[in-house]
Design an enzyme around this catalytic site. Structure first.
Site, mmCIF file in Angstrom:
data_model
loop_
_atom_site.group_PDB
_atom_site.id
_atom_site.type_symbol
_atom_site.label_atom_id
_atom_site.label_comp_id
_atom_site.label_asym_id
_atom_site.label_seq_id
_atom_site.Cartn_x
_atom_site.Cartn_y
_atom_site.Cartn_z
ATOM 1 N N ARG A 27 0.818 -1.218 0.000
ATOM 2 C CA ARG A 27 0.000 0.000 0.000
ATOM 3 C C ARG A 27 0.854 1.270 0.000
ATOM 4 N NH1 ARG A 27 -5.540 -0.546 1.949
ATOM 5 N NH2 ARG A 27 -6.259 -2.396 0.886
ATOM 6 N N ARG A 31 -3.843 6.532 0.251
ATOM 7 C CA ARG A 31 -4.411 7.731 0.880
ATOM 8 C C ARG A 31 -3.496 8.508 1.806
ATOM 9 N NH1 ARG A 31 -9.661 4.434 2.539
ATOM 10 N NH2 ARG A 31 -7.891 3.104 3.042
ATOM 11 N N ARG A 40 -7.552 10.901 -6.475
ATOM 12 C CA ARG A 40 -8.671 10.085 -5.985
ATOM 13 C C ARG A 40 -9.975 10.887 -5.938
ATOM 14 N NH1 ARG A 40 -12.309 7.595 -5.103
ATOM 15 N NH2 ARG A 40 -12.829 6.087 -3.496
ATOM 16 N N ASP A 77 -6.613 -3.552 -7.255
ATOM 17 C CA ASP A 77 -7.111 -4.167 -6.023
ATOM 18 C C ASP A 77 -7.358 -5.647 -6.267
ATOM 19 O OD1 ASP A 77 -8.131 -3.225 -3.210
ATOM 20 O OD2 ASP A 77 -9.480 -4.811 -3.871
ATOM 21 N N TYR A 157 -14.189 -12.683 0.566
ATOM 22 C CA TYR A 157 -15.015 -11.505 0.239
ATOM 23 C C TYR A 157 -16.241 -11.893 -0.571
ATOM 24 C CZ TYR A 157 -11.371 -8.548 2.110
ATOM 25 O OH TYR A 157 -10.487 -7.949 2.965
HETATM 26 O O1 CP3 Z 1 0.163 0.061 -3.073
HETATM 27 C C1 CP3 Z 1 -0.283 -1.113 -3.166
HETATM 28 O O2 CP3 Z 1 -0.045 -1.983 -2.313
HETATM 29 C C2 CP3 Z 1 -1.045 -1.505 -4.438
HETATM 30 C C3 CP3 Z 1 -2.455 -1.418 -4.440
HETATM 31 C C4 CP3 Z 1 -3.321 -2.328 -3.566
HETATM 32 C C5 CP3 Z 1 -4.591 -1.914 -3.078
HETATM 33 N N1 CP3 Z 1 -5.183 -2.982 -2.480
HETATM 34 C C6 CP3 Z 1 -5.148 -0.563 -3.230
HETATM 35 C C7 CP3 Z 1 -6.304 -0.133 -2.420
HETATM 36 C C8 CP3 Z 1 -3.157 -3.665 -3.196
HETATM 37 C C9 CP3 Z 1 -1.955 -4.572 -3.411
HETATM 38 C C10 CP3 Z 1 -4.338 -4.063 -2.501
HETATM 39 C C11 CP3 Z 1 -4.552 -5.435 -1.997
HETATM 40 C C12 CP3 Z 1 -5.765 -5.740 -1.222
HETATM 41 N N2 CP3 Z 1 -7.013 -5.221 -1.369
HETATM 42 C C13 CP3 Z 1 -5.831 -6.740 -0.222
HETATM 43 C C14 CP3 Z 1 -4.685 -7.624 0.216
HETATM 44 C C15 CP3 Z 1 -3.776 -6.962 1.182
HETATM 45 C C16 CP3 Z 1 -4.392 -6.648 2.533
HETATM 46 O O3 CP3 Z 1 -4.572 -5.460 2.816
HETATM 47 O O4 CP3 Z 1 -4.671 -7.591 3.289
HETATM 48 C C17 CP3 Z 1 -7.142 -6.759 0.272
HETATM 49 C C18 CP3 Z 1 -7.681 -7.645 1.376
HETATM 50 C C19 CP3 Z 1 -7.889 -5.801 -0.474
HETATM 51 C C20 CP3 Z 1 -9.346 -5.519 -0.380
HETATM 52 C C21 CP3 Z 1 -9.618 -4.109 -0.041
HETATM 53 N N3 CP3 Z 1 -9.394 -3.037 -0.872
HETATM 54 C C22 CP3 Z 1 -10.161 -3.613 1.171
HETATM 55 C C23 CP3 Z 1 -10.563 -4.458 2.372
HETATM 56 C C24 CP3 Z 1 -10.275 -2.221 1.016
HETATM 57 C C25 CP3 Z 1 -10.929 -1.262 1.986
HETATM 58 C C26 CP3 Z 1 -10.064 -0.941 3.147
HETATM 59 C C27 CP3 Z 1 -9.272 0.299 2.862
HETATM 60 O O5 CP3 Z 1 -8.075 0.305 3.181
HETATM 61 O O6 CP3 Z 1 -9.878 1.257 2.357
HETATM 62 C C28 CP3 Z 1 -9.746 -1.872 -0.253
HETATM 63 C C29 CP3 Z 1 -9.633 -0.513 -0.845
HETATM 64 C C30 CP3 Z 1 -8.298 -0.077 -1.358
HETATM 65 N N4 CP3 Z 1 -7.403 -0.863 -2.039
HETATM 66 C C31 CP3 Z 1 -7.752 1.233 -1.270
HETATM 67 C C32 CP3 Z 1 -6.501 1.208 -1.935
HETATM 68 C C33 CP3 Z 1 -5.561 2.356 -2.162
HETATM 69 C C34 CP3 Z 1 -8.431 2.423 -0.636
HETATM 70 C C35 CP3 Z 1 -9.546 2.916 -1.503
HETATM 71 C C36 CP3 Z 1 -9.619 4.429 -1.658
HETATM 72 O O7 CP3 Z 1 -8.591 5.086 -1.911
HETATM 73 O O8 CP3 Z 1 -10.732 4.941 -1.570
#
Ligand code: CP3
Length: 350
Positions: A27, A31, A40, A77, A157
Site C-alpha cells: 500500500r 491515501r 482520488r 485491487d 469476500y
Molecule cells: O500500493 C499497493 O499496495 C497496491 C495497491 C493495492 C490496493 N489494495 C489498493 C487499495 C493492493 C496490493 C491491494 C490489496 C488488497 N485489497 C488486499 C490484500 C492486502 C491486505 O490489505 O490484506 C485486500 C484484502 C484488499 C481488499 C480491499 N481493498 C479492502 C478491504 C479495502 C478497503 C479498506 C481500505 O483500506 O480502504 C480496499 C480498498 C483499497 N485498495 C484502497 C486502496 C488504495 C483504498 C480505496 C480508496 O482510496 O478509496
C-alpha cells in the site's frame, strides 16, 4: 548467455544477499499521500480509478518518485477478480468492499467468464504505461510488481459479502459441501492463473499473491484451500514464465507458514508483523528468501520505537536473501516523512 540481473529486488528474490536490502511497502500508493488524494478526489469510484490506465499508472509511480522504492506495485485491487467474473463489487466509504454474496453451488451460476478479459484489459495497459514511465524517468533499479488475491482470500469476500470477523459463511460452506465449495476455488484458481499471466505478458517482473485471510483455517483446511491452489497457481505461472519470482503472503497463519513455504513452490515468503525476525531467519531463510515485516503501526508512530524495530529486522534478516517491507499495508494516517526516514535507515544499513 545470461544477462546479469540489474535490479536489486529481483536479485534478492533469486537468493542473492544484498549489501543493503531492497525496500518497498505494501500500500505504498494510497491515501497517506496528498498526491494520491488529489487524483482520488477527481474520480467518482475507486474501481473507476483502478480501471483508468493513465491515472492508475500515475498513482503507481507516485511513491517511486518520492522515495525511490525498489519495487513499484501495480495500483489495482484484489477484488477486480470477482468484479470481472460478474459479481458486482462496491467500495463503500468508511465500510470497505461490499458484494452480493455467493453461498452455494447454485449461486455459482452467477459467475461467468464472458467479461473477464475485457474487464481486466485496462490493468494490462496500466502495467505497460508504468514500465514505460519507469524507463522514461530513469528508475532502472525499480522492479514492477503485479499481484493477485489468492483463491481463499478472494472467496472470503465473495462468500461473506464484506470484511468479516468470524468467516462463518465461508467456513461452513467449505465444511458442509466441500465439493461445490471446491468448484468456487477451482474457478478462482484458473482466474488467478490467467490474470497473473496477462500481467506478466504486459510487463510485470514479479508476482505477489495476497492471502490476507488464510489464518482463519484449521490445518487440514489450510492445506486444501490455501496450499494446494497456491501450488497450482505458482506451477502454472512457472510453466509459462519460469524466471518470474512469485512472492506468497499467507498473512496471519502462524506456524502453518512453514507448510506454505515448503509445499507451494513459491519463490519468496512475505512475513506478517507477528512473525519474530529471529525465528523467521532460522526457520525460513535457508529454504527461501523472505520479505517483511515492520508493523505498519510502528511506521505510523515513527521515532525510537521504529528505529529499534527496524534494527531488529535488519540484524536478523539482512544476512540472508531479504526484501524489506511492512507486515501489512501502510495505514492512511501515516506521515510520509516517516516513510522517508524508514527508507533512509534501510539504505544506510550494511
Ligand atoms: O500500493 C499497493 O499496495 C497496491 C495497491 C493495492 C490496493 N489494495 C489498493 C487499495 C493492493 C496490493 C491491494 C490489496 C488488497 N485489497 C488486499 C490484500 C492486502 C491486505 O490489505 O490484506 C485486500 C484484502 C484488499 C481488499 C480491499 N481493498 C479492502 C478491504 C479495502 C478497503 C479498506 C481500505 O483500506 O480502504 C480496499 C480498498 C483499497 N485498495 C484502497 C486502496 C488504495 C483504498 C480505496 C480508496 O482510496 O478509496
Amino acid at each position: 548467455m545470461n544477462m546479469p540481473v540489474k535490479k536489486p529486488m529481483i536479485r534478492a528474490l533469486k537468493g542473492s544477499v544484498e549489501m543493503s536490502p531492497p525496500i518497498w511497502l505494501m500500500r505504498q500508493a494510497g491515501r497517506y499521500l496528498p498526491e494520491y488524494r488529489e487524483i482520488r478526489q477527481k474520480q467518482g469510484s475507486f474501481l473507476d480509478l483502478v480501471y483508468s490506465p493513465e491515472l492508475a499508472a500515475e498513482i503507481t509511480l507516485q511513491p517511486i518518485r518520492r522515495f525511490g522504492m525498489d519495487g513499484a506495485i501495480l495500483f489495482a485491487d484484489i477484488l477486480v477478480i470477482p468484479d470481472a467474473l460478474g459479481q458486482e463489487v462496491k467500495f463503500v466509504e468508511g465500510e470497505g468492499p461490499v458484494l452480493n454474496p455467493i453461498r452455494s453451488g447454485e449461486d455459482l451460476k452467477r459467475l461467468n467468464r464472458e467479461k473477464f478479459q475485457p474487464t481486466l484489459a485496462p490493468i494490462g495497459d496500466t502495467l505497460k504505461l508504468v514500465r514505460a514511465g519507469l524507463d522514461r524517468e530513469g528508475f532502472d533499479r525499480t522492479s514492477l510488481i503485479g499481484f493477485s488475491g489468492s483463491p481463499w482470500t478472494l472467496a472470503c469476500y465473495m462468500v461473506e459479502g464484506k470484511a468479516s470477523r468470524d468467516f462463518i459463511h465461508i467456513k461452513s460452506w467449505a465444511y458442509r459441501d466441500p465439493e461445490s465449495f471446491g468448484d468456487l476455488i477451482d474457478i478462482l484458481t484458473q482466474a488467478v492463473i490467467d490474470y497473473c499471466l496477462d500481467q506478466i505478458a504486459a510487463g510485470a517482473e514479479i508476482i505477489k499473491l495476497f492471502d490476507s485471510w488464510c489464518g482463519v483455517l484449521d490445518h487440514a483446511q489450510f492445506i486444501r484451500w490455501v496450499v494446494h491452489p497456491t501450488r497450482r497457481i505458482v506451477e502454472a505461472i512457472h510453466e509459462v514464465a519460469p524466471d518470474i519470482p512469485v512472492i506468497g503472503f499467507p498473512r496471519g497463519c502462524g506456524r502453518m507458514a512453514l507448510d506454505y513455504a515448503q509445499n507451494t513452490t513459491i519463490n519468496a515468503l512475505a512475513l506478517d508483523a507477528q512473525t519474530a525476525p529471529k525465528w523467521a531467519a532460522n526457520v525460513f531463510q535457508n529454504l527461501l528468501p523472505v520479505q517483511g515485516n515492520l508493523d505498519p503501526v510502528c511506521l505510523l508512530n515513527g521515532g525510537m520505537a521504529m528505529q529499534n524495530a527496524v534494527e531488529d529486522i535488519l540484524v536478523h534478516l539482512s544476512r540472508g536473501p531479504f526484501v524489506f517491507n511492512l507486515g501489512h499495508g501502510v495505514i492512511k494516517e501515516t506521515p510520509p516523512a516517516h516513510v522517508e526516514e524508514l527508507v533512509r535507515m534501510v539504505r544506510a544499513w550494511s
